[in-house]
Design an enzyme around this catalytic site. Structure first.
Site, short mmCIF file in Angstrom:
data_model
loop_
_atom_site.label_atom_id
_atom_site.label_comp_id
_atom_site.label_asym_id
_atom_site.label_seq_id
_atom_site.Cartn_x
_atom_site.Cartn_y
_atom_site.Cartn_z
N ASP A 195 11.57 -146.14 21.50
CA ASP A 195 10.24 -145.81 21.66
C ASP A 195 9.94 -144.77 20.55
OD1 ASP A 195 11.87 -143.62 22.58
OD2 ASP A 195 10.66 -143.40 24.57
N CYS B 130 14.43 -142.51 20.18
CA CYS B 130 15.64 -142.77 20.57
C CYS B 130 16.78 -141.90 19.84
CB CYS B 130 16.01 -144.33 20.07
SG CYS B 130 15.59 -144.62 18.32
N HIS C 185 16.51 -147.82 14.85
CA HIS C 185 16.73 -147.38 16.27
C HIS C 185 18.41 -146.76 16.35
CE1 HIS C 185 16.76 -147.82 20.46
NE2 HIS C 185 18.06 -148.24 20.53
#
EC number: 3.4.19.12
Length: 297
Positions: A85, A88, A290
């Site tokens: 989101d 992370c 990510h």
């Protein structure tokens, strides 16, 4: 001192160049699809999984990625995923650090980081921040830090730490604590960070912190990691999963970078041996866009 600054600038510039190599378009596309689909379904923090789950995720992907996952499996036992989101990195760091304290019960480390947190608070005040804008975030982080030490009235178990990390009212506050910490560090050392920020976004330090560091949901890169590591004095290892072959001809290798706090660099440089490396106890896996948590064997 000028020579040292020049050396730091050279190293950091190299890191900026290296970072660009990890943004493989096809991995970004795949990761973006995963993030879009999963962000609303998975908790802020997942359960610990064997690395075989990572191999299954890329079973139809690049052979290089699958080979690198095999190499990762030789050094790491498990992965813990975090929600994609935009927060992370901070969520992964939050849990990995608190989990380390809970398992090690390193009270000296807790005392050390409390001192650093107080210095960070003074930094924000000196930069003109009004204390009520960040004091709740600082208070909650310090409460979480105390709770993972045994013997306290509010001590928690590992399962309770997992549940707290999945609680949005707690998790988001700690993420905001880290964002303020990173922003304050970047502004405090603005001359150091300015060339890297301009290389990334072509904006001022002030605007970068306002638009890319302090708001929730804004993704993190090496500037955020360096700032958080330096401010808190916590070394962080980031392992990169990309399609590059590395520097050993055609052989496949897994790249990583250790973000070592400035204070640790100075300590090592003036130590008697001068050769002992600071070993990070927070290890994160980076795939373009990510971060997840890695557990060494």
């Amino acid at each position: 001192m000028q020579n040292q600054d020049a050396s730091e600038t050279s190293v950091q510039t190299s890191e900026v160049d290296d970072w660009a190599n990890f943004r493989d378009d096809d991995i970004l596309q795949q990761q973006s699809a995963i993030v879009t689909e999963e962000a609303g379904k998975i908790p802020f923090l997942g359960d610990k999984e064997p690395l075989t789950s990572l191999a299954a995720e890329y079973k139809s992907g690049s052979p290089i990625l699958l080979e690198k996952i095999k190499l990762l499996n030789e050094q790491y036992a498990a992965i813990r995923r975090t929600r994609g989101d935009g927060n992370c990195f901070f969520r992964s760091f939050m849990f990995a650090y608190l989990e380390h304290i809970l398992e090690s019960q390193d009270r000296a480390e807790v005392d050390r980081i409390k001192t650093n947190v107080e210095e960070c608070r003074k930094t924000l005040l000196s930069l003109g921040y009004v204390e009520f804008t960040f004091e709740d975030f600082f208070t909650l982080f310090l409460e979480q830090l105390e709770s993972v030490l045994s013997g306290n009235e509010d001590s928690i178990s590992h399962d309770e730490l997992v549940q707290r990390s999945r609680d949005q009212s707690i998790s988001d506050y700690v993420v905001m604590f880290f964002r303020f910490i990173a922003s304050g560090e970047i502004k405090k050392r603005s001359e150091f960070y300015e060339p890297f920020i301009q290389g990334l976004t072509n904006t001022s330090v002030q605007q970068f912190c306002k638009s890319s560091v302090e708001p929730m949901g804004e993704e993190s890169d090496h500037v955020h990691i360096t700032a958080l590591s330096d401010a808190l004095g916590v070394p962080i290892r980031v392992v990169y999963l990309d399609r590059s072959h590395g520097d050993k001809g055609s052989s496949v290798s897994v790249n990583h970078h250790d973000f070592t706090p400035v204070a640790c660099d100075l300590t090592n440089a003036t130590s008697a041996s001068g050769s002992e490396a600071v070993k990070p106890f927070v290890t994160l896996l980076y795939r373009p866009g990510h971060y997840d948590i890695l557990y060494p064997k």
